[in-house]
Design an enzyme around this catalytic site. Structure first.
Site, mmCIF file in Angstrom:
data_model
loop_
_atom_site.group_PDB
_atom_site.id
_atom_site.type_symbol
_atom_site.label_atom_id
_atom_site.label_comp_id
_atom_site.label_asym_id
_atom_site.label_seq_id
_atom_site.Cartn_x
_atom_site.Cartn_y
_atom_site.Cartn_z
ATOM 1 N N SER A 1 30.045 43.645 39.306
ATOM 2 C CA SER A 1 31.023 43.382 38.202
ATOM 3 C C SER A 1 30.534 42.134 37.579
ATOM 4 O O SER A 1 29.709 41.503 37.667
ATOM 5 C CB SER A 1 32.346 43.277 38.758
ATOM 6 O OG SER A 1 32.408 41.775 39.458
ATOM 7 N N LYS A 2 31.306 41.861 36.562
ATOM 8 C CA LYS A 2 31.070 40.705 35.518
ATOM 9 C C LYS A 2 31.037 39.434 36.150
ATOM 10 O O LYS A 2 30.600 38.610 35.988
ATOM 11 C CB LYS A 2 32.159 40.780 34.410
ATOM 12 C CG LYS A 2 31.882 41.682 33.470
ATOM 13 C CD LYS A 2 32.373 41.320 32.056
ATOM 14 C CE LYS A 2 32.451 42.116 31.103
ATOM 15 N NZ LYS A 2 33.592 42.482 30.668
ATOM 16 N N ARG A 3 31.613 39.362 37.527
ATOM 17 C CA ARG A 3 31.495 38.181 38.318
ATOM 18 C C ARG A 3 30.064 37.970 38.680
ATOM 19 O O ARG A 3 29.790 36.661 38.983
ATOM 20 C CB ARG A 3 32.261 38.416 39.706
ATOM 21 C CG ARG A 3 33.824 38.144 39.672
ATOM 22 C CD ARG A 3 34.200 38.403 41.002
ATOM 23 N NE ARG A 3 34.182 40.116 41.412
ATOM 24 C CZ ARG A 3 33.506 40.231 42.440
ATOM 25 N NH1 ARG A 3 33.187 39.363 43.455
ATOM 26 N NH2 ARG A 3 33.367 41.626 42.884
ATOM 27 N N GLY B 1 27.418 38.146 36.796
ATOM 28 C CA GLY B 1 26.591 38.029 35.610
ATOM 29 C C GLY B 1 27.017 39.130 34.827
ATOM 30 O O GLY B 1 27.711 40.219 34.967
#
Ligand code: GLU
Length: 478
Positions: free
Chosen positions: A249-251, A253
Site C-alpha cells: 500500500s501507500k505506506r 511508498g
C-alpha cells in the site's frame, strides 16, 4: 474465452491491479480470447476524479490493450457500470418478483443501533431480517413512497463452494452470510450484484482477480443461485505484499503505475518483474518480454502465497531492459528525462556509454549533465586522491592537460594509452589519475567511462575544464 478486468476508479492505478490485469491479459492472449475492461464505479462516494484516465494511461504505458467495448468507436471505450443502471435495477426487480429478494426500509439509525447491540453481545454483526417478513403487497406499496434498499433472501443452510484455479477448493456455510444489500437506496447496485450480472451478461468464462475478493465469493454464489445462473471458474491471485508482509500500500511508498514511469522505469521491466511476483516459470529463466510471457506463463504455476515487493529486483530488471534497448530507442526513451535544450546529437553519442550504468532512465540526467553545461561546480578537495596531496595533484593536472593537448584525433582509443602512460610516468594508479580528471571534467565521482566522456566532451572543453580545476586547486588549501 472471455476475460475481464474490472477496476474501480477510486484512485491512481495500483501496481497490484496491473499484475491482475497482466495475468488476465496473458490468459486471454494465449487462448485467442477476448479481454474486456469494465469500470466498476457503482460506489459513487469513492470515485476519484482522473482515476479512469490514470487507468487508461497506465495500461497503455505497459502495453496492455483490451478488445471490446459497448460504444461506437470500439474497443477503446470500456464498459462503465454507472451507464448500465437499468440493467441492474431490472434484475433486482426480477429477484423481488421471484421472491428471492425483498425491500428493506430500515433506517441507517436502526441499523447502527442493531449493530451496536450485536457488538455488545459479542455476536456476528448482521442484518436481523426485520423487513424480510413484511407482506409482499405492503412492501411493494411502501417501496413506491419510502426510501429503501433491496436485499437478497439468503438461505439458512447449505454449503457454497468453488474450485479456485489458484487456491483449490474453498467453501462457506450460507448461514454465515447476512441478507446482503443488492440494490442501494440511490438506485445503484452494490458491487456484488453488478459484478455477477455483468460477468453473466458479458459471457465471462473465467473470473480472475485479486484474492481480496475471495471473501465476496459466497455472496456472489448466492446471487448466481438466485438467478439460476452458473458461476464461471474463478482464480484469485495472491496479493502483492510489502516488504513487511502486509498488503502493498501507500505506506510502502508509491504504488501508482505513473510514478514508476516518472521514476524512469521501463514498462518492459515492470511487466517482467510483476509477472514473476506471484508466478514462477519453474526454470532459472527470468527475463521475459510480453510476447515471451504469452508463450510461457501458465495459470497452473501461479503461486497461492503472495509475492513480496522487492525494489532491488525491480531495479535489476530495469537495468536488464535498459541494456537491451538499441541506442536509438534508448535516446527516444530518455527524451522525457533530459532538458529540451540539450543537444540530441551529443545525447546520442553518450547514450551507449551510460547504458550499462543506469538503473533508471532518470539516472541519465546527472550522469551526463557535464556534457551540456559548464556549470559543474564541485568541492576542490574532491580533486585530490586519498594518498596524494595538493601539489602532486596540481602537477598531475598540468601534465594531463599537456598530454591531452597533443592528442589528434581526440578519440577514446587515443586518449586511453596516453593517460595510462601518464599514470605510469607519475607513479600513480590509473584509477587515481582517472579520478582526478573525471572530477575536473564532470564534477562527479561517477559517470560514463572516462575516455569516452573526454571524447564526447571534446578536446577544447576538456582542456579548459582541467585548466579550471588547476586554478581552483592553486587557489589555496581549502
Ligand atoms: N471492482 C473491483 C476492484 O476494484 C474488481 C472486483 C472483481 O474483479 O470482481 O478491484
Amino acid at each position: 474465452m472471455r476475460l475481464r478486468f474490472a477496476p474501480s476508479p477510486t484512485g491512481a492505478i495500483h501496481i497490484g491491479s496491473v499484475r491482475t490485469i497482466l495475468y488476465n491479459y496473458l490468459f486471454a492472449r494465449q487462448r485467442g480470447g477476448v479481454l474486456i475492461l469494465r469500470v466498476e464505479d457503482t460506489d459513487q462516494d469513492r470515485l476519484v476524479a482522473g482515476a479512469i484516465e490514470s487507468i487508461y494511461d497506465g495500461l497503455h504505458w505497459v502495453g496492455i490493450s483490451w478488445d471490446e467495448g459497448p460504444h461506437e468507436g470500439g474497443p477503446h471505450s470500456p464498459y462503465v457500470q454507472s451507464e448500465r443502471l437499468p440493467l441492474y435495477q431490472g434484475h433486482a426487480q426480477e429477484l423481488i418478483d421471484k421472491d428471492a429478494a425483498y425491500y428493506c426500509f430500515c433506517s441507517k439509525e436502526r441499523l447502527a443501533v442493531l449493530r451496536a447491540e450485536q457488538e455488545a453481545r459479542h455476536e456476528l454483526t448482521r442484518y436481523d431480517r426485520h423487513c424480510r417478513f413484511i407482506p409482499v403487497e405492503e412492501a411493494a406499496e411502501r417501496a413506491k413512497k419510502e426510501p429503501h434498499v433491496i436485499r437478497l433472501k439468503v438461505p439458512d443452510e447449505g454449503t457454497l463452494a468453488i474450485e479456485d484455479l489458484v487456491h483449490g477448493h474453498i467453501e462457506w456455510q450460507a448461514s454465515t452470510i447476512e441478507d446482503q444489500v443488492i440494490l442501494k437506496s440511490d438506485g445503484f447496485p452494490t458491487y456484488h450484484l453488478a459484478v455477477v450480472i455483468d460477468d453473466h451478461e458479458m459471457g465471462i468464462t473465467h473470473i480472475m482477480r485479486g484474492e481480496e475478493w475471495i471473501a465476496s465469493v459466497p455472496k456472489h454464489l448466492l446471487i448466481y443461485r438466485a438467478f439460476g445462473w452458473e458461476a464461471p471458474p474463478m482464480a484469485h491471485f495472491p496479493s502483492v505484499l510489502g516488504p513487511d508482509g502486509k498488503r502493498l500500500s501507500k505506506r510502502h511508498g508509491s504504488t501508482a503505475v505513473s510514478q514508476f514511469r516518472d521514476d524512469g522505469y521501463l514498462p518492459e521491466a515492470l511487466i517482467n518483474y510483476l509477472a514473476l511476483l506471484g508466478w514462477s516459470p519453474g526454470t532459472e529463466e527470468e527475463v521475459f518480454s510480453m510476447d515471451d510471457l504469452v508463450r510461457v506463463w501458465k495459470i497452473e504455476q501461479v503461486q497461492s502465497a503472495g509475492g513480496k515487493w522487492d525494489k532491488e529486483r525491480l531495479d535489476y530488471f530495469n537495468g536488464v531492459w535498459i541494456r537491451k534497448l538499441s541506442v536509438d530507442e534508448l535516446v527516444r526513451r530518455l527524451e522525457p528525462f533530459v532538458p529540451a535544450e540539450w543537444d540530441r546529437a551529443v545525447l546520442k553519442k553518450i547514450a551507449p556509454h551510460i547504458q550499462e550504468r543506469m538503473k533508471t532512465l532518470k539516472d541519465a540526467r546527472e550522469l551526463i549533465r557535464f556534457l551540456f553545461t559548464d556549470d559543474i561546480g564541485f568541492d576542490k578537495r574532491l580533486l585530490i586522491p586519498k594518498k596524494s596531496d595538493r601539489l602532486t595533484t596540481l602537477e598531475a593536472l598540468a601534465r594531463a592537460r599537456a598530454v591531452l593537448g597533443e592528442i589528434e584525433p581526440f578519440v577514446a582509443t587515443n586518449i586511453e594509452p596516453a593517460l595510462v602512460g601518464l599514470a605510469t610516468g607519475l607513479g600513480w594508479s590509473k584509477g587515481d589519475l582517472n579520478g582526478v580528471i573525471r572530477m575536473a571534467i564532470t564534477g562527479r565521482k561517477v559517470g560514463p567511462p572516462l575516455y569516452e566522456s573526454l571524447e564526447v566532451l571534446g578536446k577544447e572543453k576538456s582542456l579548459k575544464r582541467i585548466e579550471k580545476a588547476q586554478e581552483l586547486l592553486a587557489g589555496g588549501p581549502d
